[in-house]
Write an enzyme that holds these catalytic residues in place. Structure first.
Site, PDB file in Angstrom:
ATOM      1  N   LYS B  66      10.709  -1.137  -3.999  1.00  0.00           N
ATOM      2  CA  LYS B  66       9.265  -1.139  -3.797  1.00  0.00           C
ATOM      3  C   LYS B  66       8.610  -0.827  -5.132  1.00  0.00           C
ATOM      4  O   LYS B  66       9.077   0.064  -5.863  1.00  0.00           O
ATOM      5  CB  LYS B  66       8.898  -0.093  -2.738  1.00  0.00           C
ATOM      6  CG  LYS B  66       7.438  -0.086  -2.321  1.00  0.00           C
ATOM      7  CD  LYS B  66       7.206   0.949  -1.207  1.00  0.00           C
ATOM      8  CE  LYS B  66       5.769   0.959  -0.699  1.00  0.00           C
ATOM      9  NZ  LYS B  66       5.569   1.936   0.390  1.00  0.00           N
ATOM     10  N   SER B 141       3.184   0.026   4.284  1.00  0.00           N
ATOM     11  CA  SER B 141       2.953  -0.555   2.985  1.00  0.00           C
ATOM     12  C   SER B 141       4.189  -1.186   2.330  1.00  0.00           C
ATOM     13  O   SER B 141       4.024  -1.963   1.382  1.00  0.00           O
ATOM     14  CB  SER B 141       2.394   0.516   2.044  1.00  0.00           C
ATOM     15  OG  SER B 141       3.336   1.548   1.855  1.00  0.00           O
ATOM     16  N   SER B 165       5.259   3.750   6.584  1.00  0.00           N
ATOM     17  CA  SER B 165       5.305   2.609   5.660  1.00  0.00           C
ATOM     18  C   SER B 165       6.666   1.968   5.469  1.00  0.00           C
ATOM     19  O   SER B 165       6.770   0.927   4.828  1.00  0.00           O
ATOM     20  CB  SER B 165       4.765   3.027   4.289  1.00  0.00           C
ATOM     21  OG  SER B 165       3.353   3.031   4.309  1.00  0.00           O
TER      22      SER B 165
END
Lengths: 484, 474
Positions: B66, B141, B165
Site C-alpha cells: 500500500k 482505503s 481499511s
C-alpha cells in the site's frame, strides 16, 4: 506612588544527552547544518518517536536536585502550531502532567561588600517539564534558512512562581539555576550555544497591593546580564507608564541587549490555540520509587549547601568559597586534596589563585590537567613543614603543573630544599651582621624594619634556601646577645 | 512451488508482470511499480535457492505495498498530490523484515488519500476498480492492495487498517484481509493517519498465506513505542490445531437494519457451518459499539490526523505552491493545493475537535467512550473465544455512488470500526457471493493477541468451502 515588581521566569535548559530526545541521532552543537538528522528529526512520512531514557533520567535528576515532586507517570502531549523550525508542525511536550512539580531554587543576593555573604532566599518553582527543542532559523535578506540540528534536542522548561521582585533576584535565580544544573551534569548551560534560554514575565503593582498587575512577557534575554538589564528596563518602562497615568498592555516584548531597548512583538489577542492532546505515538512512562532512588543516589551536594559546609568545616573565608564552590570540579579537587593534607586554607589558596590562573592561562580544564590532588597535598605539606620556602613553592607549583612531576622530585632536582643547617646559617648570620653595621645600629636603636637588611643578606648568601623563620630567629638572637 | 523448484522466482515474477501488463489498464491498482528492480530481486532469489541459501517460504514471493508503507528508494505518495514526487529514503520496519525474508517489493498500491476513505475513489491518481465488477469500487482505503491481489497481479499485499481499511476491501474483492492486534506489527514507516488506530496487515487469497506473512512482519520493534513485546506463536502450525469446541459470539446489533439480506444469509450459513463443526454459537450484545463507535472514531481519528498531517507543509518536502511567499501563506496555499477534499474535511474536523473549548466535549469524551467500548468487547470475550459478524453491510457499491455523501461512506465501516477502537485483531474472509456475483465477507474478531486462534477458526471455515478458489473474469 511606589511600585513593586513581580517577576516569574521561564527557563529552557537543553539536557546534555548523547542522542536526541526521541531518536538515536546524536545531539550536539556546531555540526554542519542539517547533518544531525534522520527520518524522525525531519518528520518524514512514517517516522515515529521513541523516548531517550537518558533525557528522562536527567530531568528527574534536575527535579530531585531542586526538591520537586516527581510525577509517578510521565505523559506526553502534542503542542500543535505551524512554524518552519518545527518539522512536524507540532512539538512533543508535557501539558497538564509535568514530570516535576513545585520545588525551589535557592538564590543569593549581593552582600554588603564583596567579602560578605548576601541574603539567601528560596524562589519557588511551579513546574518543570520536558519537551523537544526546535530547529534554528536564520533570516537572510530574501530567504530564511533552517537548520534542524537542534530540532529534537531534549529541552526542559523550568517555570518559576511569580516570586521575584527585582532584576537582581532574577539574575541570582538564573545564576544559581545554572550553577546547579551544570554541577548536576544535567546541562552545560552555555547561553551562547542556546543551552540556557530565559523569558521573563514582569508586572508591577503599588506596594501593599496583593493583586497582580498586567504582565508583559520579555523575550530574547540572551545572556544572564541581559536578563538583569532587560528586566530592570521593563520595570522602569512600566513604572513610567503608570506614573504618567497610562496603563500596561498585556503583550510580548523583544529585548534588544545591544541597544538597551525593547519593542512589542504581539499582543494577547494573537495568542495561539495549541490544541494540546496526548501523543498517541508515545506511551506514558511509569516512574517508580526504585527509579527515583537510583537517580537520587547520583545527586551531588547542592552548591550553596556545600559553600556553607566549606565555611564551617574548613574555616574558609567566604570570598574563597565563592570562587571554589561554583566550579564543581575545583571544589571536588579541593576535597580530594584536604583528604591528604590537613591545611585546608593553604590548599584553597593554591587552588583559587595559582591553579585557576594556570588553567586559565593554558586554556585547559582541570580534568585534563597533569596536576593531581596528591601534588597539591605534597606541596602544601612541604611548605607547612618548612622544607621549602614559599618562593620555592611557587616554582615547584609551576613546574609540576607543566610536567606532572611530584613536588619532592622537583625540590630535589632543583635543590630547592630550605637550609636548616644551623652551622652554615650561623656563619652567614655572623657575616651579615659584620657587613651591615648601619642596619645593626638602627635596629638596636629601635628601628625594627632595619633587621630586614641583615636577613636579606643571609638569604642572599644562602641562595634563597635558608628557612626565613630560622634566619629571623638566629639574627635576633645574635643581635640581642651582642647587645647585652 | 518455489521450494520444489517447479517454477523459478524469475518465472513467477515474469508471470505477475505479464498479468499486470494485461489487466492493470482496467483495474488501476498500482500507483507505480519497478519491473526491472523486481525481476532483479527475483534473479537474486533464484541464485540463493540454487546455492541452498533460500531464506524461507517468502523468498522470491512478490508482495505489493500500500502506498503509505515506506520502501527505500521507492515513491511514497499516500495517493496524494502532496507527496506525488516523494521518494522514501528509508525502509519501514515491515519492509526491512520482508526484504530479509527474501520477499520482492512489487509495486506501490493505490488507496484513498492518506488512507481516508472506504472506496479508493479519494485518490489523487484516479480510482481503482473492483476486479469482480469494474463499475464498482474495490473498497478502501486499501483498495489498490485488494484489487491487485484479486486481479492476480500479485499473490499477496500489505495494507493498513484504521477503521476497516483492510477488511472491507478484502470483503469487496473476495480475499482474506487480516488486521492484527494494535501493537503486534510495527507502524514505523507507515505514513500515519490515526496513530492510535492504524495497524499494518495483509491481503491474501488464503488464511494460510495470511499466517505466513504475519509470521514475518509481527513482533516488537524498538522504533515504535506502541509496538508491544509479546511471544509470537507459529501461526501456520496453529492452523492445524483444534484446541476445544469454540465459543463464538454473535453481536446481535451487527445484524440489524441496514444489513443487506444476501449478506445476512451468507453469514448465517457460516454460523451454521461452525455449529455443525461443534462450535457453541452465542448471541452477544455490543450496544455501545453499535451506537457510538462511528462517532467516536471520527472524533479520535480526525483529531489525530489533523496533527499527523501537519508535517505536510511544503517546506522541506512534498508539494509546494508556486504562487505564495512567506511561511504562513506557503503553508496555507501548499496544503490547499496538495490535499484532496476528504483529507481537508477530516483535518478541519479534527482541528475543531481539539480546539480550546471543544476538547473536553469532543476528544476527551470520545476517549472515555472508547475505553467503554473496549471494556464492552472485553466483557463479551469473557464468555467467547471470538466474535463473528458480516464485514460490511453491503457488497461492493458502484463507483461514484457514495462519493458525494461522506456520511453514507462512513457507515460502510460500521462493523469494522469497533475492532480498531478496541485494538483487537480482525479478519475478513470470503463466505459467498451475491446473486450479482459480488463477493461477501465474513468477519471474525479475535481477542488481544489472539491471532493464532482467530486464524485457526478462519482456516477451518476456508477448508470447508471453496470461495477462495474463485477468480474474477477479467
Amino acid at each position: 506612588m511606589n511600585y513593586e515588581a513581580v517577576i516569574g521566569l521561564e527557563v529552557h535548559v537543553q539536557l546534555k544527552t548523547a542522542s536526541k530526545m526521541f531518536t538515536r541521532v546524536a545531539a550536539g552543537y556546531g555540526a554542519p547544518p542539517n547533518t544531525l538528522t534522520d527520518p524522525v528529526v525531519l518528520a518524514l512520512p512514517g517516522a515515529l518517536p521513541v523516548l531517550n531514557k537518558e533525557a528522562l533520567d536527567k530531568i528527574i535528576k534536575a527535579g530531585l536536585m531542586l526538591g520537586c515532586t516527581i510525577a509517578p507517570v510521565c505523559k506526553w502531549d502534542r503542542k500543535n502550531y505551524f512554524y518552519p523550525d518545527s518539522p512536524k508542525n507540532y512539538q512533543i511536550s508535557q501539558y497538564d502532567q509535568p514530570i516535576c512539580l513545585a520545588g525551589s531554587v535557592e538564590i543569593e543576593l549581593p552582600g554588603e561588600a564583596r567579602n560578605i555573604m548576601g541574603e539567601h532566599k528560596q524562589i519557588p518553582l511551579t513546574r518543570i517539564h520536558l519537551e523537544e527543542d526546535v530547529g534554528k532559523l536564520t533570516h537572510e535578506v530574501h530567504d530564511s534558512l533552517v537548520d534542524y540540528n537542534r530540532a529534537g534536542t531534549p529541552l526542559m522548561e523550568i517555570v518559576s512562581e511569580p516570586a521575584m521582585h527585582s532584576a537582581e533576584e532574577a539574575f541570582a535565580f538564573l545564576t544559581s539555576l545554572r550553577m546547579t544544573m551544570v554541577q548536576g551534569g544535567i546541562s552545560d548551560c552555555d547561553m551562547e550555544k542556546g543551552q540556557l534560554r530565559c523569558d521573563a514575565n514582569i508586572s508591577i503593582r503599588p506596594i501593599g497591593q496583593t493583586q497582580l498587575g498586567v504582565k508583559v512577557e520579555l523575550k530574547n534575554l540572551n545572556s544572564i546580564s541581559y536578563v538583569r538589564d532587560g528586566i530592570a528596563l521593563e520595570i522602569r518602562r512600566q513604572t513610567a507608564v503608570l506614573t504618567a497615568g497610562g496603563s500596561i498592555v498585556q503583550e510580548t516584548r523583544q529585548y534588544d541587549g545591544e541597544a538597551g531597548t525593547s519593542v512589542a512583538m504581539r499582543s494577547k489577542e494573537m495568542a495561539h490555540d495549541y490544541r494540546y492532546f496526548p501523543d498517541p505515538d508515545l506511551l506514558p512512562v511509569q516512574v517508580d520509587a526504585a527509579w527515583r532512588a537510583t537517580i537520587q543516589a547520583t545527586i551531588p551536594e547542592l552548591p550553596y549547601a556545600r559553600q556553607r559546609r566549606f565555611i564551617t568545616q574548613y574555616q574558609l573565608p567566604y570570598t574563597i568559597t565563592a570562587v571554589l564552590v561554583p566550579e564543581r570540579a575545583l571544589a571536588d579537587f579541593f576535597e580530594e586534596v584536604v583528604r591528604l593534607c590537613a591545611h585546608p586554607q593553604a590548599v584553597a589558596n593554591w587552588l583559587v589563585n595559582d591553579l585557576r590562573r594556570e588553567l586559565a592561562a593554558g586554556g585547559i580544564a582541570l580534568a585534563v590537567s597533569k596536576l593531581r590532588p596528591a601534588h597539591i597535598a605534597a606541596l602544601v605539606n612541604l611548605v607547612e613543614q618548612g622544607e621549602i620556602s614559599m618562593t620555592a613553592a611557587k616554582e615547584v607549583f609551576n613546574d609540576m603543573f607543566q610536567t606532572g612531576e611530584a613536588p619532592a622530585v622537583i625540590v630535589m632536582q632543583k635543590n630547592l630544599k630550605q637550609s636548616t643547617d644551623s652551622g652554615a646559617l650561623e656563619h652567614w648570620v655572623q657575616a651579615a651582621i659584620v657587613a651591615n653595621p648601619k642596619a645593626v645600629a638602627e635596629f638596636l636603636a629601635g628601628k625594627e624594619q632595619a633587621i630586614n637588611a641583615v636577613k636579606g643578606a643571609v638569604m642572599k648568601a644562602s641562595q634563597g634556601k635558608a628557612n626565613p623563620r630560622l634566619v629571623d630567629e638566629l639574627v635576633r638572637r645574635q643581635l640581642l646577645a651582642g647587645k647585652s | 512451488m518455489l521450494a520444489a523448484k517447479s517454477i523459478s522466482a524469475s518465472e513467477l515474477m515474469q508471470a505477475f508482470v505479464a498479468r499486470t501488463t494485461a489487466v492493470e489498464g482496467r483495474v488501476h491498482a498500482f500507483n507505480s511499480r519497478d519491473e526491472v528492480g523486481a525481476l532483479g530481486l527475483a534473479a537474486a532469489s533464484d541464485a540463493r535457492r540454487a546455492a541452498g541459501q533460500a531464506r524461507g517460504p517468502l523468498d522470491g514471493i512478490p508482495i505489493g505495498f500500500k502506498d503509505v508503507i515506506a520502501v527505500e528508494g521507492q515513491p511514497l505518495t499516500a495517493s496524494s498530490k502532496m507527496l506525488a514526487n516523494f521518494i522514501s529514503p528509508y525502509d519501514a520496519t515491515v519492509t526491512t523484515k520482508l526484504k530479509a525474508a527474501g520477499a520482492i517489493p512489487w509495486g506501490r498500491l493505490n488507496l484513498d488519500e492518506f488512507a481516508m476513505g472506504s472506496s479508493t475513489e479519494n485518490s489523487a491518481f484516479g480510482a481503482t476498480a473492483n476486479p469482480w465488477d469494474l463499475t464498482r469500487v474495490p473498497g478502501g482505503s486499501s483498495g489498490g492492495s485488494a484489487a491487485a491481489v484479486a486481479a492476480g497481479e500479485m499473490p499477496v499485499a500489505l495494507g493498513s487498517d484504521t477503521g476497516g481499511s483492510i477488511r472491507q476491501p478484502a470483503a469487496f474483492c473476495g480475499l482474506v484481509g487480516l488486521k492484527p492486534t494494535y501493537g503486534l506489527v510495527s507502524r514505523y514507516g507507515l505514513a500515519a493517519f490515526a496513530s492510535s488506530l492504524d495497524q499494518i496487515g495483509t491481503l491474501t487469497r488464503t488464511v494460510g498465506d495470511a499466517a505466513q506473512l504475519l509470521q514475518v512482519v509481527a513482533g516488537h520493534d524498538s522504533r515504535d513505542s506502541t509496538s508491544l513485546s509479546t511471544v509470537i506463536p507459529d501461526y501456520s502450525a496453529a492452523l492445524q490445531k483444534k484446541s476445544r469446541p469454540w465459543r463464538i459470539g454473535v453481536p446481535k446489533e451487527f445484524f440489524g437494519p441496514g444489513l443487506d439480506a444476501e449478506i445476512g444469509a451468507a453469514v448465517q450459513q457460516a454460523l451454521a457451518f461452525y455449529r455443525s463443526a461443534g462450535a457453541e454459537i452465542r448471541e452477544v450484545s455490543l450496544p455501545l459499539t453499535a451506537e457510538y463507535a462511528i462517532a467516536v472514531y471520527y472524533l479520535i481519528a480526525t483529531a489525530e490526523a489533523s496533527s499527523n498531517l501537519a508535517r505536510y507543509d511544503g517546506i522541506r518536502y512534498g508539494h509546494r505552491t508556486r504562487v505564495a511567499t512567506g511561511a504562513i501563506s506557503i503553508y496555507a496555499q501548499s496544503r490547499a493545493e496538495g490535499f484532496g477534499e476528504e483529507v481537508k474535511r477530516r483535518i478541519i474536523l479534527g482541528t475543531h475537535v481539539l480546539s480550546s473549548g471543544y476538547y473536553d466535549a469532543y476528544y476527551l469524551r470520545a476517549q472515555k467512550v472508547r475505553t467503554l467500548i473496549r471494556g464492552e468487547f472485553m466483557r463479551v470475550f469473557q464468555d467467547c473465544d471470538v466474535m463473528l459478524s458480516p464485514t460490511t453491510p453491503t457488497a461492493a457499491f458502484k463507483l461514484g455512488e457514495k462519493s458525494s455523501d461522506p456520511l453514507a461512506m462512513y457507515l460502510n465501516d460500521i462493523y469494522t470500526i469497533g475492532v480498531n477502537l478496541a485494538g483487537l485483531p480482525g479478519i475478513s474472509l470470503p463466505c459467498g457471493f451475491t446473486a450479482g456475483g459480488l463477493p461477501i465477507g465474513l468477519q471474525i474478531i479475535g481477542q488481544p493477541f489472539g491471532e493464532a486462534e482467530m486464524l485457526t477458526i478462519a482456516h477451518t471455515y476456508e477448508q470447508g468451502h471453496s470461495w477462495h478458489t474463485k477468480y474474477p473474469n477479467l
